[in-house]
Design a protein around this motif. Structure first.
Motif, PDB file in Angstrom:
ATOM      1  N   VAL A   1      -6.840  17.037  -0.522  1.00 37.92           N
ATOM      2  CA  VAL A   1      -6.827  17.848  -1.739  1.00 37.92           C
ATOM      3  C   VAL A   1      -5.701  17.379  -2.665  1.00 37.92           C
ATOM      4  O   VAL A   1      -5.885  17.275  -3.878  1.00 37.92           O
ATOM      5  N   GLU A   2      -4.558  17.052  -2.086  1.00 39.65           N
ATOM      6  CA  GLU A   2      -3.385  16.677  -2.867  1.00 39.65           C
ATOM      7  C   GLU A   2      -3.355  15.193  -3.224  1.00 39.65           C
ATOM      8  O   GLU A   2      -2.762  14.800  -4.229  1.00 39.65           O
TER       9      GLU A   2
ATOM     10  N   ILE B   1      -5.608  17.033   7.447  1.00 35.94           N
ATOM     11  CA  ILE B   1      -6.240  15.957   6.685  1.00 35.94           C
ATOM     12  C   ILE B   1      -6.888  16.513   5.423  1.00 35.94           C
ATOM     13  O   ILE B   1      -6.750  15.953   4.337  1.00 35.94           O
ATOM     14  N   GLU B   2      -7.546  17.640   5.559  1.00 41.25           N
ATOM     15  CA  GLU B   2      -8.187  18.245   4.394  1.00 41.25           C
ATOM     16  C   GLU B   2      -7.155  18.633   3.345  1.00 41.25           C
ATOM     17  O   GLU B   2      -7.359  18.417   2.147  1.00 41.25           O
ATOM     18  N   ALA B   3      -6.033  19.179   3.791  1.00 39.10           N
ATOM     19  CA  ALA B   3      -4.954  19.538   2.872  1.00 39.10           C
ATOM     20  C   ALA B   3      -4.396  18.294   2.189  1.00 39.10           C
ATOM     21  O   ALA B   3      -4.074  18.309   1.003  1.00 39.10           O
ATOM     22  N   HIS B   4      -4.298  17.221   2.930  1.00 37.86           N
ATOM     23  CA  HIS B   4      -3.821  15.957   2.376  1.00 37.86           C
ATOM     24  C   HIS B   4      -4.804  15.431   1.327  1.00 37.86           C
ATOM     25  O   HIS B   4      -4.408  15.012   0.243  1.00 37.86           O
TER      26      HIS B   4
ATOM     27  N   CYS C   1      -0.571   8.972   4.477  1.00 40.67           N
ATOM     28  CA  CYS C   1      -1.836   8.342   4.052  1.00 40.67           C
ATOM     29  C   CYS C   1      -2.408   7.475   5.162  1.00 40.67           C
ATOM     30  O   CYS C   1      -3.602   7.519   5.448  1.00 40.67           O
ATOM     31  N   ARG C   2      -1.535   6.680   5.765  1.00 41.98           N
ATOM     32  CA  ARG C   2      -2.006   5.756   6.795  1.00 41.98           C
ATOM     33  C   ARG C   2      -2.646   6.504   7.966  1.00 41.98           C
ATOM     34  O   ARG C   2      -3.662   6.084   8.500  1.00 41.98           O
ATOM     35  N   GLU C   3      -2.015   7.622   8.345  1.00 39.65           N
ATOM     36  CA  GLU C   3      -2.556   8.411   9.461  1.00 39.65           C
ATOM     37  C   GLU C   3      -3.898   9.040   9.078  1.00 39.65           C
ATOM     38  O   GLU C   3      -4.806   9.144   9.904  1.00 39.65           O
ATOM     39  N   VAL C   4      -3.986   9.448   7.816  1.00 41.04           N
ATOM     40  CA  VAL C   4      -5.245  10.036   7.340  1.00 41.04           C
ATOM     41  C   VAL C   4      -6.357   8.994   7.424  1.00 41.04           C
ATOM     42  O   VAL C   4      -7.437   9.264   7.943  1.00 41.04           O
ATOM     43  N   LEU C   5      -6.058   7.797   6.930  1.00 37.35           N
ATOM     44  CA  LEU C   5      -7.079   6.743   6.918  1.00 37.35           C
ATOM     45  C   LEU C   5      -7.444   6.315   8.338  1.00 37.35           C
ATOM     46  O   LEU C   5      -8.605   6.013   8.617  1.00 37.35           O
TER      47      LEU C   5
ATOM     48  N   MET D   1       0.854  -1.197   0.000  1.00 42.64           N
ATOM     49  CA  MET D   1       0.000   0.000   0.000  1.00 42.64           C
ATOM     50  C   MET D   1       0.890   1.247   0.000  1.00 42.64           C
ATOM     51  O   MET D   1       1.796   1.366   0.809  1.00 42.64           O
ATOM     52  N   LEU D   2       0.624   2.107  -0.902  1.00 41.07           N
ATOM     53  CA  LEU D   2       1.397   3.334  -1.048  1.00 41.07           C
ATOM     54  C   LEU D   2       1.116   4.264   0.133  1.00 41.07           C
ATOM     55  O   LEU D   2      -0.037   4.516   0.461  1.00 41.07           O
ATOM     56  N   ASP D   3       2.190   4.714   0.745  1.00 43.29           N
ATOM     57  CA  ASP D   3       2.038   5.582   1.901  1.00 43.29           C
ATOM     58  C   ASP D   3       2.802   6.863   1.649  1.00 43.29           C
ATOM     59  O   ASP D   3       4.001   6.922   1.820  1.00 43.29           O
ATOM     60  N   ARG D   4       2.119   7.883   1.217  1.00 40.81           N
ATOM     61  CA  ARG D   4       2.773   9.135   0.886  1.00 40.81           C
ATOM     62  C   ARG D   4       2.596  10.141   2.007  1.00 40.81           C
ATOM     63  O   ARG D   4       1.561  10.136   2.677  1.00 40.81           O
ATOM     64  N   GLU D   5       3.583  11.010   2.157  1.00 40.84           N
ATOM     65  CA  GLU D   5       3.416  12.078   3.135  1.00 40.84           C
ATOM     66  C   GLU D   5       3.104  13.370   2.402  1.00 40.84           C
ATOM     67  O   GLU D   5       3.904  13.873   1.624  1.00 40.84           O
ATOM     68  N   ILE D   6       1.903  13.878   2.622  1.00 44.38           N
ATOM     69  CA  ILE D   6       1.461  15.116   1.990  1.00 44.38           C
ATOM     70  C   ILE D   6       0.888  16.001   3.085  1.00 44.38           C
ATOM     71  O   ILE D   6       0.144  15.529   3.946  1.00 44.38           O
ATOM     72  N   ALA D   7       1.261  17.263   3.043  1.00 42.69           N
ATOM     73  CA  ALA D   7       0.782  18.246   4.030  1.00 42.69           C
ATOM     74  C   ALA D   7       1.119  17.830   5.464  1.00 42.69           C
ATOM     75  O   ALA D   7       0.364  18.101   6.396  1.00 42.69           O
TER      76      ALA D   7
END
Ligand SMILES: [Zn+2]
Length: 85
Positions: A39-40, A34-37, A11-15, A1-7
């Protein structure tokens, strides 16, 4: 599973936080992150959308009153009919 860090959030933390996010339980900082993540990150946004929809459907489903038991309905019907005569 792709785990990218954005904002600043992965991803894992967002989910992981999505349930609390949808329930409105998160503090403002985390919510905005999370909202910023979302969006990207189209993958999280897509998953979040499906998840939110499922939650909404479930809530609608649970909010519906349970159908009255058949026996009770019959008894009510009989009483109503008897009363009318
Ligand atoms: Zn993501």
């Amino acid at each position: 599973m792709l785990d990218r860090e954005i904002a600043g959030i992965r991803c894992r933390e967002v989910l992981d936080a999505l349930e609390s996010y949808l329930a409105g339980e998160l503090d403002r900082t985390l919510r905005e992150r999370i909202e910023a993540h979302l969006v990207e990150c189209d993958r999280c946004a897509r998953f979040g959308g499906i998840y939110a929809e499922t939650c909404r459907d479930l809530r609608t489903l649970l909010a519906k009153p349970e159908p009255a038991p058949h026996a009770l309905l019959e008894r009510l019907k009989r009483r109503t009919t008897e009363g009318a005569i």
